[in-house]
Design a protein around this motif. Structure first.
Motif, PDB file in Angstrom:
ATOM      1  N   ARG A   1      -6.537  20.544  -7.101  1.00 15.57           N
ATOM      2  CA  ARG A   1      -6.690  22.006  -7.175  1.00 15.57           C
ATOM      3  C   ARG A   1      -5.932  22.727  -6.057  1.00 15.57           C
ATOM      4  NH1 ARG A   1     -12.551  25.116  -7.685  1.00 15.57           N
ATOM      5  NH2 ARG A   1     -11.750  27.261  -7.489  1.00 15.57           N
ATOM      6  N   TYR A   2      -5.821  22.087  -4.883  1.00 15.58           N
ATOM      7  CA  TYR A   2      -5.227  22.776  -3.735  1.00 15.58           C
ATOM      8  C   TYR A   2      -3.795  22.277  -3.529  1.00 15.58           C
ATOM      9  CZ  TYR A   2     -10.294  23.082  -3.123  1.00 15.58           C
ATOM     10  OH  TYR A   2     -11.644  23.254  -3.328  1.00 15.58           O
ATOM     11  N   ARG A   3      -2.890  23.254  -3.295  1.00 17.32           N
ATOM     12  CA  ARG A   3      -1.484  22.921  -3.082  1.00 17.32           C
ATOM     13  C   ARG A   3      -0.996  23.566  -1.778  1.00 17.32           C
ATOM     14  NH1 ARG A   3       1.160  20.927  -7.655  1.00 17.32           N
ATOM     15  NH2 ARG A   3      -0.434  19.830  -8.894  1.00 17.32           N
ATOM     16  N   CYS A   4      -0.065  22.875  -1.132  1.00 19.26           N
ATOM     17  CA  CYS A   4       0.530  23.394   0.103  1.00 19.26           C
ATOM     18  C   CYS A   4       1.534  24.498  -0.225  1.00 19.26           C
ATOM     19  CB  CYS A   4       1.227  22.256   0.859  1.00 19.26           C
ATOM     20  SG  CYS A   4       2.075  22.797   2.363  1.00 19.26           S
ATOM     21  N   LEU A   5       1.502  25.586   0.544  1.00 23.10           N
ATOM     22  CA  LEU A   5       2.410  26.702   0.305  1.00 23.10           C
ATOM     23  C   LEU A   5       3.853  26.318   0.615  1.00 23.10           C
ATOM     24  CD1 LEU A   5      -0.474  28.106   0.939  1.00 23.10           C
ATOM     25  CD2 LEU A   5       0.899  30.149   1.369  1.00 23.10           C
ATOM     26  N   ALA A   6       4.057  25.456   1.589  1.00 20.68           N
ATOM     27  CA  ALA A   6       5.407  25.157   2.054  1.00 20.68           C
ATOM     28  C   ALA A   6       6.069  24.040   1.255  1.00 20.68           C
ATOM     29  CB  ALA A   6       5.382  24.794   3.538  1.00 20.68           C
ATOM     30  N   CYS A   7       5.326  22.965   1.002  1.00 22.60           N
ATOM     31  CA  CYS A   7       5.934  21.818   0.317  1.00 22.60           C
ATOM     32  C   CYS A   7       5.458  21.644  -1.114  1.00 22.60           C
ATOM     33  CB  CYS A   7       5.682  20.533   1.106  1.00 22.60           C
ATOM     34  SG  CYS A   7       3.933  20.033   1.170  1.00 22.60           S
ATOM     35  N   GLY A   8       4.328  22.232  -1.501  1.00 26.61           N
ATOM     36  CA  GLY A   8       3.814  22.132  -2.855  1.00 26.61           C
ATOM     37  C   GLY A   8       3.008  20.891  -3.127  1.00 26.61           C
TER      38      GLY A   8
ATOM     39  N   GLN B   1      12.255  25.427   9.261  1.00 27.46           N
ATOM     40  CA  GLN B   1      12.649  26.817   8.997  1.00 27.46           C
ATOM     41  C   GLN B   1      11.928  27.368   7.773  1.00 27.46           C
ATOM     42  OE1 GLN B   1      14.626  28.866  10.879  1.00 27.46           O
ATOM     43  NE2 GLN B   1      13.910  30.424   9.434  1.00 27.46           N
ATOM     44  N   HIS B   2      11.747  26.531   6.764  1.00 22.88           N
ATOM     45  CA  HIS B   2      11.028  26.966   5.570  1.00 22.88           C
ATOM     46  C   HIS B   2       9.569  27.252   5.897  1.00 22.88           C
ATOM     47  CE1 HIS B   2       9.892  27.388   1.420  1.00 22.88           C
ATOM     48  NE2 HIS B   2       9.077  26.325   1.471  1.00 22.88           N
ATOM     49  N   GLN B   3       8.964  26.429   6.707  1.00 16.36           N
ATOM     50  CA  GLN B   3       7.589  26.677   7.124  1.00 16.36           C
ATOM     51  C   GLN B   3       7.477  27.961   7.940  1.00 16.36           C
ATOM     52  OE1 GLN B   3       5.143  23.362   8.518  1.00 16.36           O
ATOM     53  NE2 GLN B   3       6.817  21.936   8.008  1.00 16.36           N
ATOM     54  N   ALA B   4       8.481  28.228   8.767  1.00 14.96           N
ATOM     55  CA  ALA B   4       8.462  29.446   9.585  1.00 14.96           C
ATOM     56  C   ALA B   4       8.573  30.692   8.703  1.00 14.96           C
ATOM     57  CB  ALA B   4       9.596  29.411  10.603  1.00 14.96           C
ATOM     58  N   ASP B   5       9.406  30.631   7.646  1.00 19.04           N
ATOM     59  CA  ASP B   5       9.528  31.775   6.734  1.00 19.04           C
ATOM     60  C   ASP B   5       8.212  32.026   6.004  1.00 19.04           C
ATOM     61  OD1 ASP B   5      12.136  32.208   7.450  1.00 19.04           O
ATOM     62  OD2 ASP B   5      12.977  31.054   5.769  1.00 19.04           O
ATOM     63  N   ILE B   6       7.567  30.936   5.564  1.00 18.29           N
ATOM     64  CA  ILE B   6       6.288  31.085   4.879  1.00 18.29           C
ATOM     65  C   ILE B   6       5.258  31.708   5.814  1.00 18.29           C
ATOM     66  CG2 ILE B   6       4.386  29.859   3.781  1.00 18.29           C
ATOM     67  CD1 ILE B   6       6.860  29.947   2.055  1.00 18.29           C
ATOM     68  N   GLN B   7       5.233  31.237   7.043  1.00 22.70           N
ATOM     69  CA  GLN B   7       4.272  31.758   8.011  1.00 22.70           C
ATOM     70  C   GLN B   7       4.532  33.223   8.316  1.00 22.70           C
ATOM     71  OE1 GLN B   7       1.664  29.769   9.354  1.00 22.70           O
ATOM     72  NE2 GLN B   7       0.939  31.818   9.925  1.00 22.70           N
ATOM     73  N   ALA B   8       5.810  33.627   8.407  1.00 24.36           N
ATOM     74  CA  ALA B   8       6.146  35.032   8.668  1.00 24.36           C
ATOM     75  C   ALA B   8       5.718  35.922   7.511  1.00 24.36           C
ATOM     76  CB  ALA B   8       7.641  35.169   8.926  1.00 24.36           C
TER      77      ALA B   8
ATOM     78  N   LEU C   1       5.324  28.549  -7.829  1.00 25.43           N
ATOM     79  CA  LEU C   1       6.202  28.726  -6.678  1.00 25.43           C
ATOM     80  C   LEU C   1       5.738  27.929  -5.461  1.00 25.43           C
ATOM     81  CD1 LEU C   1       6.882  32.584  -6.858  1.00 25.43           C
ATOM     82  CD2 LEU C   1       8.340  30.703  -7.662  1.00 25.43           C
ATOM     83  N   ALA C   2       4.697  27.146  -5.624  1.00 28.28           N
ATOM     84  CA  ALA C   2       4.211  26.336  -4.497  1.00 28.28           C
ATOM     85  C   ALA C   2       5.300  25.373  -4.044  1.00 28.28           C
ATOM     86  CB  ALA C   2       2.955  25.568  -4.902  1.00 28.28           C
ATOM     87  N   GLY C   3       5.645  25.438  -2.764  1.00 25.81           N
ATOM     88  CA  GLY C   3       6.680  24.577  -2.209  1.00 25.81           C
ATOM     89  C   GLY C   3       8.077  25.131  -2.329  1.00 25.81           C
ATOM     90  N   GLN C   4       8.282  26.208  -3.080  1.00 26.83           N
ATOM     91  CA  GLN C   4       9.609  26.790  -3.241  1.00 26.83           C
ATOM     92  C   GLN C   4       9.798  27.965  -2.272  1.00 26.83           C
ATOM     93  OE1 GLN C   4      10.566  27.744  -7.298  1.00 26.83           O
ATOM     94  NE2 GLN C   4       9.421  26.003  -8.132  1.00 26.83           N
ATOM     95  N   ARG C   5      11.028  28.346  -2.122  1.00 24.18           N
ATOM     96  CA  ARG C   5      11.316  29.521  -1.300  1.00 24.18           C
ATOM     97  C   ARG C   5      11.127  30.762  -2.173  1.00 24.18           C
ATOM     98  NH1 ARG C   5      15.127  33.303  -0.225  1.00 24.18           N
ATOM     99  NH2 ARG C   5      15.442  33.913   1.945  1.00 24.18           N
ATOM    100  N   TRP C   6      10.158  31.575  -1.826  1.00 27.86           N
ATOM    101  CA  TRP C   6       9.900  32.768  -2.625  1.00 27.86           C
ATOM    102  C   TRP C   6      10.668  33.960  -2.043  1.00 27.86           C
ATOM    103  CZ3 TRP C   6       4.463  31.130  -1.136  1.00 27.86           C
ATOM    104  CH2 TRP C   6       4.152  31.489   0.170  1.00 27.86           C
TER     105      TRP C   6
END
Length: 387
Positions: A35-42, A78-85, A114-119
């Motif tokens: 049920r739970y997915r990571c925002l950065a990697c999916g 860098q992808h994690q930093a964009d998600i966090q911002a 969009l989980a794990g993708q660059r939105w």
């Protein structure tokens, strides 16, 4: 990132264990069937929570692929930093709206695919008040037409009725706020200055689609109206020449959504707290100001046309009256074959001129002068001795 997860079973709601303290107790723990997915990697996540109420263990999400040790997200830094911002930007608005809508339901949502993708667009902030729903977008990157179209379609699909779609840009972000100076307006008889902006293609696209575009400056919303350049068409009895030439150029307003083709957008300020007074999220204060600007526009046109008529009357009075002069007789040219009278000799011509000349005026008769006797001392003494 261990405090966030996408809940696939709840239409992409973003779980924030920091803000929602009851989530760890209410939601199923463990893998929960993916049920739970990571925002950065999916990847799938595991919800870990305290084993007993007295435990000091902090609830968190852990990647399912990690069996022991420190949990690390495999997504690039860098992808994690964009998600966090993106999350930081949206959550700041989330905390502001908690004070504006204390009794409303607020949540962050993103398309689960969009989980794990660059939105391109951060998660949307959903505010529910009874049957009314407002979807607030907080863009941080430059918007593309394709990304805007996808988000508009997604919102209409998930919230088909009684939904207001707002796009809230940062007033201090030069990427989304191209300031074009100020304009002085008089909506209520008092001159105030409104900020002018040059809308981006994406912002024009949103306004044309019926979405509400606005900017946020601290705790104040700035809502736009459109300005369209115009030139007055002269009517009967008006004169726009001379000093009135500059008065012929003006602008007209389009609101509450700026119409396509506006030269610039003017921004009307409204306190963010004012939105909490209406369940339908309508910015009544800003819309009332826009209506007042439209009335002022009509009054401005009436005033200028009155000045143009007065200018025409003044020019009519100042124009001198041309009197018709009698026609001057012109010498009639005789035919070339006519017989020309002989020219008189000089002596005869002079005699003719003397005859035509006026005669000398008659000389006045000479009045004889009376000689006066001169008075002398000798004559005076002689008269005295004669006595």
């Amino acid at each position: 990132m261990g405090q966030f997860a996408i809940d696939v079973a709840d239409h992409g709601r973003i779980i924030d264990l920091r803000c929602d303290s009851a989530a760890s107790a209410q939601l199923p723990h463990g893998r929960a069937d993916g049920r739970y997915r990571c925002l950065a990697c999916g990847h799938r996540l595991i919800l870990q929570r305290p084993s007993n109420p007295n435990s000091r263990f902090t609830p968190r999400f852990r990647h399912d692929t990690v069996s022991f040790g420190v949990d690390h997200c495999p997504a690039p830094a860098q992808h994690q930093a964009d998600i966090q911002a993106d999350l930081t930007t949206v959550l700041a608005l989330y905390e502001q709206l908690l004070h504006v809508f204390p009794h409303a339901s607020l949540s962050l949502r993103i398309d689960a695919e969009l989980a794990g993708q660059r939105w391109d667009i951060p998660p949307a902030l959903i505010v529910r008040r009874g049957e009314h729903v407002v979807v607030l977008e907080r863009p941080r990157r430059l918007l593309t037409p394709a990304a805007v179209t996808r988000r508009l379609i997604q919102t209409r699909t998930q919230h088909p009725t009684l939904t207001a779609h707002w796009w809230v840009f940062d007033r201090d972000d030069s990427l989304h706020c191209d300031v074009a100076g100020t304009v002085n307006v008089q909506p209520y008889g008092k001159t105030i200055a409104h900020t002018k902006v040059r809308p981006s293609p994406a912002q024009r696209q949103l306004a044309a689609a019926g979405a509400t575009v606005c900017w946020l400056a601290d705790d104040t919303l700035l809502l736009p109206y459109g300005s369209h350049q115009r030139t007055y068409t002269p009517q009967a009895g008006e004169d726009w020449s001379g000093d009135m030439a500059s008065w012929k150029r003006d602008w007209t307003i389009s609101h509450p959504q700026p119409a396509d083709g506006a030269t610039w957008w003017g921004l009307v300020p409204q306190p963010l707290l004012a939105l909490g007074k209406r369940n339908d999220f309508r910015p009544a204060n800003a819309h009332a100001t826009m209506s007042a600007l439209e009335r002022a526009e009509h009054g401005r046109e009436r005033h200028r046309r009155r000045r143009a008529r007065e200018h025409a009357q003044q020019r009519t009075k100042a124009t001198p009256i041309q009197l018709a002069l009698p026609a001057t007789p012109t010498a009639t040219c005789e035919p070339a074959n006519a017989t020309t009278a002989p020219t008189p000799p000089p002596t005869a011509a002079a005699e003719s001129l003397r005859q035509l000349a006026p005669s000398d005026p008659p000389q006045q008769a000479l009045i004889p002068r009376v000689r006066r006797r001169r008075l002398t001392w000798r004559s005076f003494l002689s008269r005295r001795w004669r006595r």
